[in-house]
Design an enzyme around this catalytic site. Structure first.
Site, PDB file in Angstrom:
ATOM      1  N   HIS A 249     -12.857  -3.915   3.741  1.00  0.00           N
ATOM      2  CA  HIS A 249     -11.404  -4.089   3.856  1.00  0.00           C
ATOM      3  C   HIS A 249     -10.845  -3.486   5.150  1.00  0.00           C
ATOM      4  CE1 HIS A 249      -7.222  -3.879   1.738  1.00  0.00           C
ATOM      5  NE2 HIS A 249      -7.089  -3.843   3.037  1.00  0.00           N
TER       6      HIS A 249
ATOM      7  N   HIS B  93      -2.886   2.148   8.375  1.00  0.00           N
ATOM      8  CA  HIS B  93      -3.943   1.315   7.790  1.00  0.00           C
ATOM      9  C   HIS B  93      -4.129   0.081   8.662  1.00  0.00           C
ATOM     10  CE1 HIS B  93      -6.309  -1.086   5.061  1.00  0.00           C
ATOM     11  NE2 HIS B  93      -5.323  -1.919   4.793  1.00  0.00           N
TER      12      HIS B  93
ATOM     13  N   HIS C 218      -7.195  -3.269   9.904  1.00  0.00           N
ATOM     14  CA  HIS C 218      -8.374  -4.059   9.527  1.00  0.00           C
ATOM     15  C   HIS C 218      -9.256  -4.292  10.762  1.00  0.00           C
ATOM     16  CE1 HIS C 218      -5.979  -6.196   5.996  1.00  0.00           C
ATOM     17  NE2 HIS C 218      -6.128  -4.897   5.801  1.00  0.00           N
TER      18      HIS C 218
ATOM     19  N   GLU D  53     -17.916  11.682  21.962  1.00  0.00           N
ATOM     20  CA  GLU D  53     -16.669  12.384  21.650  1.00  0.00           C
ATOM     21  C   GLU D  53     -16.310  12.378  20.159  1.00  0.00           C
ATOM     22  OE1 GLU D  53     -13.553  12.105  24.443  1.00  0.00           O
ATOM     23  OE2 GLU D  53     -15.018  13.149  25.672  1.00  0.00           O
TER      24      GLU D  53
ATOM     25  N   GLU E   1       0.829  -1.219   0.000  1.00  0.00           N
ATOM     26  CA  GLU E   1       0.000   0.000   0.000  1.00  0.00           C
ATOM     27  C   GLU E   1       0.860   1.265   0.000  1.00  0.00           C
ATOM     28  OE1 GLU E   1      -2.900  -0.569  -0.699  1.00  0.00           O
ATOM     29  OE2 GLU E   1      -3.612  -2.384   0.312  1.00  0.00           O
TER      30      GLU E   1
HETATM   31  P1  13P Z   1       1.105  -5.502   3.115  1.00  0.00           P
HETATM   32  O1  13P Z   1       1.519  -6.750   3.851  1.00  0.00           O
HETATM   33  O2  13P Z   1       1.703  -5.434   1.724  1.00  0.00           O
HETATM   34  O3  13P Z   1       1.387  -4.257   3.932  1.00  0.00           O
HETATM   35  O4  13P Z   1      -0.454  -5.590   2.873  1.00  0.00           O
HETATM   36  C1  13P Z   1      -1.347  -5.707   3.953  1.00  0.00           C
HETATM   37  C2  13P Z   1      -2.661  -5.043   3.706  1.00  0.00           C
HETATM   38  O5  13P Z   1      -3.379  -4.781   4.640  1.00  0.00           O
HETATM   39  C3  13P Z   1      -3.048  -4.692   2.311  1.00  0.00           C
HETATM   40  O6  13P Z   1      -4.133  -3.834   2.297  1.00  0.00           O
HETATM   41 ZN    ZN Z   2      -5.352  -3.923   4.127  1.00  0.00          ZN
END
Ligand code: 13P
Ligand code: ZN
Length: 271
Positions: A210, A139, A141, A169, A115
């Site tokens: 995602h 980023h 999940h 909040e 990413e």
């Molecule tokens: P990477 O292992 O390449 O960082 O990818 C993980 C991910 O969350 C892709 O969206």
């Molecule tokens: Zn991801």
């Protein structure tokens, strides 16, 4: 040692905290930090400039010559603190903003996150829009936020309003709101372009089915932003699981009063 530098310790610490939250199954998620000039001076003797340039895949001319600490592609957040040099690394951006070279870490052939285009485009826009204050792009999940992307309309207005109503909040912590990007193939230029459009306006962008991207000044603020959005999502998931008819909620007038009390501007489109 580079690994003793405060910013590297902060970075590793954030990876560990995210992992403990359950937001980083396997290699899920990635983190990047734009290194300050004085931090670079402290580690200069240990980094090795390289002529092995690789294409970023997008153009980020305003990041020319900058150095970033980044997680590796396919690497697990859970392993970062125990062995940083294998799982994270420092890259330098060339003078055009189109290529990067590895100057530390990424041992045994590791590479920066897939990413990287989204991270660097977000860094570029935040650097411009915040006069260089923002240095972290994150980023993750988180499960509850992801679950919501299957039931709420994929609109900025809907996600923002729902999250704001769910935890008092929220409008104070993300007063600009939340952006939403529809499902797209991860790891490339297209999703980077779509995300940066949202990041021009917001500090948080949802990737449908995602995960979430967050931007901030430092590790604490960025992690805190991710945590707040996911906590509000968890509350909302619980509410929706109990009933689809809420008896009471935080009202439009409540949001206006909150904005007045905390001195944050609440955009009209969310009211
Ligand atoms: P990477 O292992 O390449 O960082 O990818 C993980 C991910 O969350 C892709 O969206
Ligand atoms: Zn991801």
């Amino acid at each position: 040692m580079i690994t003793d530098a405060e910013f590297v310790k902060g970075f590793c610490n954030m990876c560990e905290n995210g992992s403990k939250m359950g937001w980083h199954e396997r290699n899920g998620g990635n983190l990047s930090y734009r290194i300050k000039g004085n931090e670079l001076e402290l580690i200069k003797a240990e980094i090795h400039e390289s002529d092995a340039w690789r294409e970023i895949g997008v153009s980020v001319p305003r990041l020319a010559g900058e150095y970033f600490l980044v997680t590796g592609s396919g690497k697990y957040f859970a392993n970062v603190a125990a062995s940083p040099e294998e799982n994270i690394g420092i890259i330098k951006i060339d003078e055009k903003g189109e290529n990067y070279s590895i100057v530390w870490g990424f041992l045994n052939g590791a590479r920066p996150t897939s990413e990287l285009p989204t991270h660097l485009m977000n860094h570029e826009i935040k650097k411009m829009y915040t006069d260089g204050r923002y240095r972290v792009i994150y980023h993750a999940h988180p499960a509850n936020l992801i679950a919501l992307t299957f039931v709420l309309p994929l609109k900025d207005e809907v996600f923002t309003r729902e999250l704001w109503e769910t935890m008092t909040e929220c409008p104070v912590i993300f007063p600009k709101g939340v952006g939403v990007v529809k499902w797209m193939v991860p790891g490339g230029r297209e999703i980077a372009l779509a995300t940066v459009e949202k990041m021009k306006e917001y500090d948080v962008t949802v990737w449908a089915h995602h995960g979430l991207f967050a931007a901030g000044e430092d590790f604490d603020l960025t992690f805190g932003l991710m945590h707040t959005v996911e906590k509000a999502s968890e509350v909302l998931v619980k509410i929706l699981s109990m009933t689809d008819a809420r008896r009471q909620s935080i009202t439009t007038q409540d949001l206006i009063s909150l904005g007045d009390a905390f001195g944050v501007r609440i955009p009209k489109k969310f009211l």
